[in-house]
Design a protein around this motif. Sequence first.
Motif, PDB file in Angstrom:
ATOM      1  N   GLN A   1       0.834  -1.185   0.000  1.00 33.04           N
ATOM      2  CA  GLN A   1       0.000   0.000   0.000  1.00 33.04           C
ATOM      3  C   GLN A   1       0.880   1.251   0.000  1.00 33.04           C
ATOM      4  O   GLN A   1       1.884   1.315   0.691  1.00 33.04           O
ATOM      5  N   THR A   2       0.490   2.225  -0.789  1.00 33.46           N
ATOM      6  CA  THR A   2       1.253   3.468  -0.854  1.00 33.46           C
ATOM      7  C   THR A   2       1.039   4.267   0.428  1.00 33.46           C
ATOM      8  O   THR A   2      -0.097   4.562   0.800  1.00 33.46           O
ATOM      9  N   ALA A   3       2.124   4.571   1.113  1.00 32.65           N
ATOM     10  CA  ALA A   3       2.015   5.324   2.366  1.00 32.65           C
ATOM     11  C   ALA A   3       1.676   6.777   2.060  1.00 32.65           C
ATOM     12  O   ALA A   3       2.038   7.313   1.015  1.00 32.65           O
ATOM     13  N   GLN A   4       0.949   7.391   2.974  1.00 30.56           N
ATOM     14  CA  GLN A   4       0.631   8.797   2.819  1.00 30.56           C
ATOM     15  C   GLN A   4       1.910   9.628   2.900  1.00 30.56           C
ATOM     16  O   GLN A   4       2.756   9.391   3.760  1.00 30.56           O
ATOM     17  N   GLN A   5       2.057  10.572   1.997  1.00 29.22           N
ATOM     18  CA  GLN A   5       3.182  11.507   2.072  1.00 29.22           C
ATOM     19  C   GLN A   5       2.730  12.704   2.899  1.00 29.22           C
ATOM     20  O   GLN A   5       1.878  13.480   2.472  1.00 29.22           O
ATOM     21  N   LEU A   6       3.295  12.818   4.090  1.00 28.32           N
ATOM     22  CA  LEU A   6       2.833  13.832   5.020  1.00 28.32           C
ATOM     23  C   LEU A   6       3.670  15.102   4.947  1.00 28.32           C
ATOM     24  O   LEU A   6       4.854  15.084   4.635  1.00 28.32           O
ATOM     25  N   SER A   7       3.005  16.206   5.235  1.00 30.39           N
ATOM     26  CA  SER A   7       3.656  17.495   5.354  1.00 30.39           C
ATOM     27  C   SER A   7       2.947  18.230   6.491  1.00 30.39           C
ATOM     28  O   SER A   7       2.228  17.615   7.273  1.00 30.39           O
ATOM     29  N   ARG A   8       3.158  19.530   6.572  1.00 26.66           N
ATOM     30  CA  ARG A   8       2.463  20.327   7.586  1.00 26.66           C
ATOM     31  C   ARG A   8       1.936  21.609   6.936  1.00 26.66           C
ATOM     32  O   ARG A   8       2.566  22.173   6.043  1.00 26.66           O
ATOM     33  N   ALA A   9       0.758  22.024   7.375  1.00 26.38           N
ATOM     34  CA  ALA A   9       0.145  23.228   6.826  1.00 26.38           C
ATOM     35  C   ALA A   9      -0.849  23.768   7.843  1.00 26.38           C
ATOM     36  O   ALA A   9      -1.174  23.113   8.842  1.00 26.38           O
ATOM     37  N   LYS A  10      -1.353  24.952   7.578  1.00 31.64           N
ATOM     38  CA  LYS A  10      -2.340  25.571   8.467  1.00 31.64           C
ATOM     39  C   LYS A  10      -3.772  25.387   7.974  1.00 31.64           C
ATOM     40  O   LYS A  10      -4.704  25.882   8.603  1.00 31.64           O
ATOM     41  N   ALA A  11      -3.923  24.685   6.859  1.00 33.94           N
ATOM     42  CA  ALA A  11      -5.271  24.461   6.339  1.00 33.94           C
ATOM     43  C   ALA A  11      -5.300  23.134   5.592  1.00 33.94           C
ATOM     44  O   ALA A  11      -4.259  22.614   5.173  1.00 33.94           O
ATOM     45  N   TYR A  12      -6.504  22.589   5.410  1.00 34.21           N
ATOM     46  CA  TYR A  12      -6.634  21.298   4.749  1.00 34.21           C
ATOM     47  C   TYR A  12      -8.058  21.113   4.211  1.00 34.21           C
ATOM     48  O   TYR A  12      -9.025  21.652   4.749  1.00 34.21           O
ATOM     49  N   GLN A  13      -8.153  20.359   3.129  1.00 31.27           N
ATOM     50  CA  GLN A  13      -9.435  19.924   2.589  1.00 31.27           C
ATOM     51  C   GLN A  13      -9.692  18.507   3.094  1.00 31.27           C
ATOM     52  O   GLN A  13      -8.783  17.674   3.095  1.00 31.27           O
ATOM     53  N   LEU A  14     -10.913  18.232   3.532  1.00 28.39           N
ATOM     54  CA  LEU A  14     -11.245  16.920   4.085  1.00 28.39           C
ATOM     55  C   LEU A  14     -11.805  16.013   2.995  1.00 28.39           C
ATOM     56  O   LEU A  14     -12.920  16.199   2.514  1.00 28.39           O
ATOM     57  N   GLN A  15     -10.992  15.019   2.626  1.00 26.99           N
ATOM     58  CA  GLN A  15     -11.398  14.080   1.568  1.00 26.99           C
ATOM     59  C   GLN A  15     -11.912  12.780   2.169  1.00 26.99           C
ATOM     60  O   GLN A  15     -11.359  12.269   3.146  1.00 26.99           O
ATOM     61  N   ILE A  16     -12.947  12.244   1.565  1.00 25.31           N
ATOM     62  CA  ILE A  16     -13.557  10.994   2.027  1.00 25.31           C
ATOM     63  C   ILE A  16     -12.832   9.799   1.426  1.00 25.31           C
ATOM     64  O   ILE A  16     -12.663   9.716   0.207  1.00 25.31           O
ATOM     65  N   GLN A  17     -12.405   8.879   2.288  1.00 26.49           N
ATOM     66  CA  GLN A  17     -11.871   7.598   1.850  1.00 26.49           C
ATOM     67  C   GLN A  17     -12.658   6.491   2.531  1.00 26.49           C
ATOM     68  O   GLN A  17     -12.947   6.570   3.730  1.00 26.49           O
ATOM     69  N   LEU A  18     -13.017   5.460   1.781  1.00 32.08           N
ATOM     70  CA  LEU A  18     -13.797   4.351   2.322  1.00 32.08           C
ATOM     71  C   LEU A  18     -12.945   3.497   3.256  1.00 32.08           C
ATOM     72  O   LEU A  18     -11.781   3.215   2.959  1.00 32.08           O
ATOM     73  N   LEU A  19     -13.533   3.065   4.365  1.00 28.08           N
ATOM     74  CA  LEU A  19     -12.825   2.146   5.250  1.00 28.08           C
ATOM     75  C   LEU A  19     -12.717   0.772   4.599  1.00 28.08           C
ATOM     76  O   LEU A  19     -11.728   0.064   4.777  1.00 28.08           O
ATOM     77  N   ASP A  20     -13.754   0.383   3.864  1.00 25.22           N
ATOM     78  CA  ASP A  20     -13.752  -0.868   3.107  1.00 25.22           C
ATOM     79  C   ASP A  20     -13.996  -0.510   1.640  1.00 25.22           C
ATOM     80  O   ASP A  20     -15.118  -0.131   1.275  1.00 25.22           O
ATOM     81  N   PRO A  21     -12.967  -0.605   0.789  1.00 26.40           N
ATOM     82  CA  PRO A  21     -13.106  -0.208  -0.614  1.00 26.40           C
ATOM     83  C   PRO A  21     -14.190  -0.956  -1.373  1.00 26.40           C
ATOM     84  O   PRO A  21     -14.626  -0.514  -2.440  1.00 26.40           O
ATOM     85  N   THR A  22     -14.638  -2.108  -0.844  1.00 24.81           N
ATOM     86  CA  THR A  22     -15.667  -2.895  -1.535  1.00 24.81           C
ATOM     87  C   THR A  22     -17.077  -2.441  -1.178  1.00 24.81           C
ATOM     88  O   THR A  22     -18.049  -2.939  -1.749  1.00 24.81           O
ATOM     89  N   LYS A  23     -17.191  -1.501  -0.239  1.00 18.01           N
ATOM     90  CA  LYS A  23     -18.514  -1.043   0.186  1.00 18.01           C
ATOM     91  C   LYS A  23     -18.634   0.460  -0.044  1.00 18.01           C
ATOM     92  O   LYS A  23     -17.879   1.237   0.525  1.00 18.01           O
ATOM     93  N   ASP A  24     -19.596   0.825  -0.873  1.00 14.08           N
ATOM     94  CA  ASP A  24     -19.756   2.219  -1.269  1.00 14.08           C
ATOM     95  C   ASP A  24     -21.239   2.500  -1.463  1.00 14.08           C
ATOM     96  O   ASP A  24     -22.072   1.574  -1.462  1.00 14.08           O
TER      97      ASP A  24
END
Length: 218
Positions: free
Chosen positions: A23-46
């Motif tokens: 699995q591709t690890a998240q590339q982390l950084s730091r910032a003062k703002a962010y957009q909240l993106q939805i990711q499924l806990l189970d990719p087979t259920k949507d």
Amino acid sequence: MLTSLLTTTITLLSLAGATPVPQTAQQLSRAKAYQLQIQLLDPTKDLDPSVAGSFIGTVHVGAGQNVAVAGSHNASGTPFYTNGTVADGYVDVLNDLGTQYPWGFKVQDRDSSDATYPGEHDVEIDVGGGTNGVSLVTNAEDVRLGGLSAGYYAVCDRFIGYVRGNLTVVKYVYEGETLPEGCVGIKFVPLCAELNTLPEGSEWTHDFVQEVDCVVPS
């Protein structure tokens, strides 16, 4: 000899097929703002249509009140930010929504629930401060939006009387509770963004905005 070579080749192919895909690890950084993106806990259920990869949005449901929903698949609008400090005794998640005052990310506690759907805990983005203690949580190389206590977020297909129609609304499921019907478990991943400039004449300030861990957009 040929049989031996074929056997070896098949064995190697079998081993290769059995090797888990990393699995591709998240590339982390730091910032003062962010957009909240939805990711499924189970990719087979949507849900249908899909909410995977979409961003949190808002729908007006009353004076100074917005229900949190699965919104556009494009990051747009003003970003969220974490406001306050633990030392000051109050930390919340806010969004300016392009107005002269803040809108807070609010999560119902375990003992409160939706009037129409008992047992389901609502998430709203209302004028003023947000829920104290809701902030980003970093574990190992994973960062996501946390809740008041252990649990996870969900997106549910629900009828909302104010708009006289169904919306894909955000809920919170506390540890030990069952995911309701018509819902999918999700996590909110913060994608690094640039903090917006407050409009002229704003009744608010960005003086207490925290720099936080966030994911570099791909």
